[in-house]
Design an enzyme around this catalytic site. Structure first.
Site, PDB file in Angstrom:
ATOM      1  N   GLU A   1       0.838  -1.192   0.000  1.00 49.05           N
ATOM      2  CA  GLU A   1       0.000   0.000   0.000  1.00 49.05           C
ATOM      3  C   GLU A   1       0.879   1.250   0.000  1.00 49.05           C
ATOM      4  OE1 GLU A   1      -3.287   0.098  -0.144  1.00 49.05           O
ATOM      5  OE2 GLU A   1      -3.591  -2.077  -0.044  1.00 49.05           O
ATOM      6  N   HIS A   2       0.497   2.235  -0.785  1.00 47.61           N
ATOM      7  CA  HIS A   2       1.196   3.520  -0.801  1.00 47.61           C
ATOM      8  C   HIS A   2       0.655   4.417   0.318  1.00 47.61           C
ATOM      9  CE1 HIS A   2       3.301   3.248  -4.827  1.00 47.61           C
ATOM     10  NE2 HIS A   2       2.541   2.161  -4.814  1.00 47.61           N
TER      11      HIS A   2
END
Length: 224
Positions: free
Chosen positions: A70-71
């Protein structure tokens, strides 16, 4: 190898697989993280698999994406530079960015139960738990936990309905049929749930099975 794992997926250098005999990967599937796979689970063409854990007798259709990183959308930028990762780039100055807090749930590997059917083009995000017997419709994006024996679909995925009546779901959760040897199912009608459950409940512990387990990393196979 084919006697214990049907086909080897593409594995990046940092990836590893813990698996029970036997499971199946399409040769075009790609493993990018550390994964754990139960017996008789299979992955279709072009699946991309990050960190995750999945149980026995799961059916994963083509083009499914599971557990990729996940960013950080709350940082000034979502680019990996800003959480202190050079990613695929070279010659990047030291001191850029702030490491992510990987203890947060959004960074945890997804955990998928047994007897789960995942349709084509599904995306399963980090941090979710998918219960035994769940069905995820093609094209869904799973961002939250899914209860056992429920059917989910949509973007984001939402509950459509239960697979069976509550009393049957309760019985199935209790018997955990995937823990029994394959010969336990010979002659049983899988469309007659009541009869199937009744017969499995009659079985003793001698019908339970622990499949051989293996570990692959750096193209080396080890029996656990």
């Amino acid at each position: 190898m084919n006697a214990i794992m049907n086909n080897m997926p593409v594995m990046v250098k940092t990836a590893s697989i813990r698996f029970e005999e036997q499971c199946h990967f399409s040769r075009s599937a790609k493993v990018m993280g550390h994964i754990q796979v139960g017996a008789f689970t299979y992955f279709g063409d072009n699946c991309i698999i990050g960190d995750m854990e999945i149980g026995r007798f799961c059916s994963v259709a083509p083009n499914v994406i599971i557990g990729l990183g996940e960013h950080e959308y709350e940082y000034v930028s979502t680019h990996p530079f800003f959480y202190a990762s050079n990613h695929v780039f070279k010659n990047i100055p030291a001191g850029i960015g702030k490491p992510r807090d990987l203890s947060l749930s959004k960074h945890q590997r997804p955990i998928i139960g047994n007897d789960v059917w995942i349709g084509a083009n599904v995306v399963i995000c980090r941090g979710v738990h998918i219960g035994d017997g769940a069905v995820i419709a093609a094209g869904a994006v799973v961002t939250k936990d899914i209860e056992p024996y429920t059917i989910y679909g949509g973007v984001p995925a939402k509950k459509i309905r239960m697979r069976f009546e509550p009393h049957l779901v309760s019985e199935l959760k209790h018997i955990k049929w995937w823990n029994y040897a394959l010969d336990s199912f010979v002659g049983l009608d899988p469309s007659d749930l009541t009869d199937f459950i009744t017969n499995i409940k009659k079985l003793g512990p001698d019908h339970l099975i622990a499949y051989p387990r293996y570990f692959i990393k750096d193209n080396l196979l080890t029996m656990l």
